[in-house]
Design an enzyme around this catalytic site. Structure first.
Site, mmCIF file in Angstrom:
data_model
loop_
_atom_site.group_PDB
_atom_site.id
_atom_site.type_symbol
_atom_site.label_atom_id
_atom_site.label_comp_id
_atom_site.label_asym_id
_atom_site.label_seq_id
_atom_site.Cartn_x
_atom_site.Cartn_y
_atom_site.Cartn_z
ATOM 1 N N GLU A 164 0.734 -1.093 -0.195
ATOM 2 C CA GLU A 164 -0.025 0.052 0.073
ATOM 3 C C GLU A 164 0.830 1.282 -0.077
ATOM 4 O O GLU A 164 1.568 1.604 0.971
ATOM 5 C CB GLU A 164 -0.776 0.099 1.153
ATOM 6 N N CYS B 108 -2.140 9.151 2.188
ATOM 7 C CA CYS B 108 -1.778 8.434 0.989
ATOM 8 C C CYS B 108 -2.806 8.826 -0.216
ATOM 9 O O CYS B 108 -2.533 9.152 -1.397
ATOM 10 C CB CYS B 108 -1.588 7.088 1.152
#
Length: 467
Positions: free
Chosen positions: A227, A261
């Site tokens: 991720e 993110c």
């Protein structure tokens, strides 16, 4: 090796400890993993529900610790604790849906079966921006599936990692089944490379994720879920809702001081809306309160994680100006000894070669384009592909945007961040390796095993035998 964690908002020491022993931690995990894998699923689920209750019991001190160690506002830290609690029920549902068992009729009155097995010993490498919620999103599905877990929190947030791990132990999960090991990048590398580790579940920067992927490229048997970040676009086309548009952009770009993110890094606006949208966003940005986590009134955002990060972001803002960027809202730092940055906006339209990097903080680049086709082309002008949003437009505009945009999360009239844990979460390109987390985490925490079965052997050879 001694490790020290300080509160970014004050500089005060919050935690002190020593780096863990990788070999001992792995040996302990491998010893514990077989018993845990043999523990009935119902019992594993019950223990994780007890974990959720343990977190619920300690919710306020947990939130306060998160706020202190990350610098994020207390209100936001509280939402992170609630996400930790909610992850258990979501993961139980996901495991049942994504890794269910099947039995089918097979030849000769036998059966064919599908079951799932845990990988064994999983390493979870956590980030600093959501030091409880994001690693927990790997740990809980891994435990439900029957894996043992070694959790290495970011060296910037060891206190939160330790607190989270204690909640698993308080719930009755054996200490060898979930271990927290502290250390810097060297400890992470040793865990990733170790032959007795069966999987690596990583959340962090693209650079670190690529290094992990490269290191394990010759070992296809080790599951790797990455991720990583994003250079995420938020595109604005025709809309009468200027105030709502500005609020959505602000939420996308500056929540968590831009340290998500999924945060919007690039605001791409069609020419007909540019002046109005930028003016509205500028006005709202200048009203945002930036302060320490427990301030009154409550701040919209706190500081970034440390002074090194603040220095890098300040230098990046200046570098973009030197390349032709025009400041709309300047980045300011009121105290050089602390990492508080004001949210900043810069018109990057005239920068000929815009750097395709993730500037992990409150810095938003604005780009003017002719129309929606040009906006989509500009949005896709990145090696990343995590999150993208379209603001305004018609259903057919969103259909075009959804079809043509390269991202794992594609939203309409919603922020780029704040993804649902009840859906898959992941990206493409430099944002991930097609192992989405959240609801789909069950997919990389267990592997499918096909069987054909009969209670007694039954077979004949009907051709090719000598008489």
């Amino acid at each position: 090796m001694e490790l020290v964690s300080t509160e970014p908002a004050t500089g005060a020491e919050i935690w002190r400890g020593t780096a863990g022993d990788v070999e001992q931690t792995i040996a302990r995990g491998r010893e514990a993993m077989r018993d845990w894998a043999r523990t009935p699923l119902g019992q594993r689920v019950e223990l994780l529900r007890r974990f959720a209750n343990a977190v619920r019991k300690h919710a306020e001190p947990f939130a306060e610790l998160i706020a202190r160690e990350t610098g994020k506002p207390l209100w936001e830290a509280r939402t992170e604790v609630q996400a930790v609690i909610g992850k258990v029920d979501i993961s139980v549902t996901a495991y049942a849906e994504r890794t269910g068992q099947k039995k089918l009729d097979s030849a000769l009155q036998g059966t064919a079966a599908l079951r799932h097995k845990p990988h064994g010993l999983m390493v979870v490498l956590g980030p600093y921006n959501f030091p409880a919620h994001l690693p927990n999103g790997h740990i809980v599905p891994a435990l439900i599936a029957g894996n043992a877990v070694i959790f290495k929190p970011s060296e910037k947030v060891p206190a939160v990692g330790e607190f989270l791990t204690r909640c698993f132990h308080e719930a009755g999960i054996a200490e060898g089944v979930v271990q927290c090991i502290h250390g810097g990048p060297d400890a992470g590398k040793a865990l990733v490379e170790h032959a007795d580790v069966d999987g690596v579940l990583f959340t962090g920067s693209a650079r670190a994720g690529i290094a992990i992927n490269r290191k394990l490229a010759s070992n296809p048997g080790k599951i790797v879920a990455l991720e990583m970040g994003g250079n995420n676009p938020i595109v604005v086309t025709d809309t009468p809702k200027l105030a709502d548009t500005a609020a959505t952009i602000i939420q996308s770009a500056f929540t968590t001081a831009g340290q998500r993110c999924t945060a919007a890094r690039r605001l791409i606006v069609v020419d007909s809306m540019f002046d109005q949208v930028v003016a509205e966003v500028k006005t709202l940005t200048e009203r945002l309160i930036v302060d320490e986590p427990f301030a009154d009134p409550q701040p919209f955002m706190g500081c970034v994680i440390d002074n090194q990060t603040a220095d890098l972001l300040s230098e990046s803002f200046v570098a973009l100006m030197s390349r032709g960027g025009k400041p709309i809202v300047h980045m300011k730092r009121k105290d050089e000894s602390l990492p508080f940055l004001s949210p900043s906006i810069l018109d990057a339209t005239d920068i000929s070669e815009r750097p395709d990097i993730e500037l992990f903080g409150p810095l938003l680049q604005v780009i003017r384009v002719a129309d929606l086709d040009a906006a989509i082309a500009e949005a896709n002008n990145t090696r990343y592909g995590l999150s993208a949003s379209l603001i305004g437009g018609s259903p057919s505009d969103f259909e075009q945007f959804w079809s043509e945009i390269r991202a794992g999360i594609v939203n309409w009239n919603r922020p780029t961040n704040g993804a649902s844990s009840a859906a898959p979460f992941g990206g493409i390109g430099l944002s991930g390796n097609h192992r989405p987390a959240a609801f789909y985490a069950a997919d990389y925490c267990a592997y499918p095993v096909a069987s054909t079965e009969m209670e007694q052997p039954r077979a004949t050879i009907g051709v090719g035998l000598k008489s």
